[in-house]
Write a protein that holds these residues in place. Structure first.
Motif, mmCIF file in Angstrom:
data_model
loop_
_atom_site.group_PDB
_atom_site.id
_atom_site.type_symbol
_atom_site.label_atom_id
_atom_site.label_comp_id
_atom_site.label_asym_id
_atom_site.label_seq_id
_atom_site.Cartn_x
_atom_site.Cartn_y
_atom_site.Cartn_z
ATOM 1 N N HIS A 87 0.813 -1.206 0.000
ATOM 2 C CA HIS A 87 0.000 0.000 0.000
ATOM 3 C C HIS A 87 0.855 1.269 0.000
ATOM 4 O O HIS A 87 1.609 1.512 0.924
ATOM 5 C CB HIS A 87 -0.934 0.014 1.210
ATOM 6 N N HIS A 89 1.226 5.405 -2.362
ATOM 7 C CA HIS A 89 0.643 6.296 -3.359
ATOM 8 C C HIS A 89 1.729 6.880 -4.242
ATOM 9 O O HIS A 89 2.912 6.728 -3.959
ATOM 10 C CB HIS A 89 -0.133 7.420 -2.658
ATOM 11 N N CYS A 105 1.389 6.476 3.881
ATOM 12 C CA CYS A 105 -0.020 6.774 3.650
ATOM 13 C C CYS A 105 -0.468 7.785 4.702
ATOM 14 O O CYS A 105 -0.343 7.549 5.897
ATOM 15 C CB CYS A 105 -0.863 5.522 3.755
ATOM 16 N N ILE A 107 -3.573 9.056 5.014
ATOM 17 C CA ILE A 107 -5.022 9.143 5.260
ATOM 18 C C ILE A 107 -5.608 7.897 5.922
ATOM 19 O O ILE A 107 -6.779 7.595 5.769
ATOM 20 C CB ILE A 107 -5.790 9.478 3.962
ATOM 21 N N HIS A 125 -8.466 2.003 0.248
ATOM 22 C CA HIS A 125 -8.625 3.129 -0.662
ATOM 23 C C HIS A 125 -7.505 3.121 -1.695
ATOM 24 O O HIS A 125 -6.458 2.512 -1.499
ATOM 25 C CB HIS A 125 -8.587 4.454 0.111
HETATM 26 ZN ZN LIG Z 1 -3.159 5.208 1.491
#
Ligand SMILES: [Zn+2]
Ligand SMILES: [Zn+2]
Ligand SMILES: [Zn+2]
Length: 138
Positions: A87, A89, A105, A107, A125
Motif C-alpha cells: 500500500h 501512493h 499513507c 489518510i 482506498h
Molecule cells: Zn493510502
C-alpha cells in the motif's frame, strides 16, 4: 529474512518463462509499468503481448505484483516489496510523466473515520496525486 520473504523467494524460484522475465523487469523499475511497457522490455520473440497480459494477471492474483490506476485507462503494475505491504501512493507529473513514490499513507485516519461513520469493515482506498514537477515549472 521474514517468513513472507522466504515464501515469496521459494514461490519465485518455481516461476519460469515469461513470468520470471516480467518479475525481473519489474525488479529493475521502481515505478509502476503498463503491460505494453513490460512487453517492450521482454526478450525479443519470446512471447506476445497477450502472454504478458495473462502472466501479469496471474502474478497479480498470486499477490506478487500490485495494480495501480493513474486515471488514464491503463493498468500499471509494480512488484510487491519484501514486507508484503504494497500500500502506497504516487505523485505524477502531468507534463513529463515523472513518478514519485510516496511511501507513507497519510489518510489512514480518514479511512478509519469513513469506516466507522458508515459501519463498514475492511475499508481500503486508492489515491494518486497529480501536478507539475519542479523541472517542468522552469
Ligand atoms: Zn493510502
Ligand atoms: Zn509505487
Ligand atoms: Zn515534469
Amino acid at each position: 529474512m521474514s517468513e513472507l520473504m522466504g515464501r515469496l523467494r521459494r514461490q519465485s524460484r518455481k516461476i519460469t518463462g515469461p513470468r520470471a522475465a516480467i518479475l525481473e523487469i519489474l525488479r529493475r523499475h521502481p515505478h509502476p509499468l503498463t503491460n505494453k511497457e513490460i512487453f517492450s522490455e521482454m526478450p525479443r520473440g519470446r512471447c506476445d503481448l497477450a502472454t504478458v497480459y495473462r502472466a501479469v494477471h496471474l502474478l497479480e492474483t498470486m499477490g506478487m505484483v500490485k495494480r495501480f490506476d493513474f486515471g488514464d485507462g491503463k493498468a500499471r503494475f509494480e512488484l510487491v516489496g519484501g514486507d508484503g505491504d504494497a500500500h502506497h501512493h504516487h505523485l505524477i507529473c502531468t507534463r513529463c510523466d515523472r513518478v514519485i513514490e510516496l511511501e507513507k499513507c497519510l489518510i489512514r485516519k480518514l479511512e478509519r473515520h469513513v469506516a466507522a461513520a458508515n459501519g463498514f469493515k475492511a475499508v481500503t482506498h486508492t489515491l494518486e496525486f497529480f501536478g507539475i514537477c519542479p523541472a517542468c515549472q522552469r
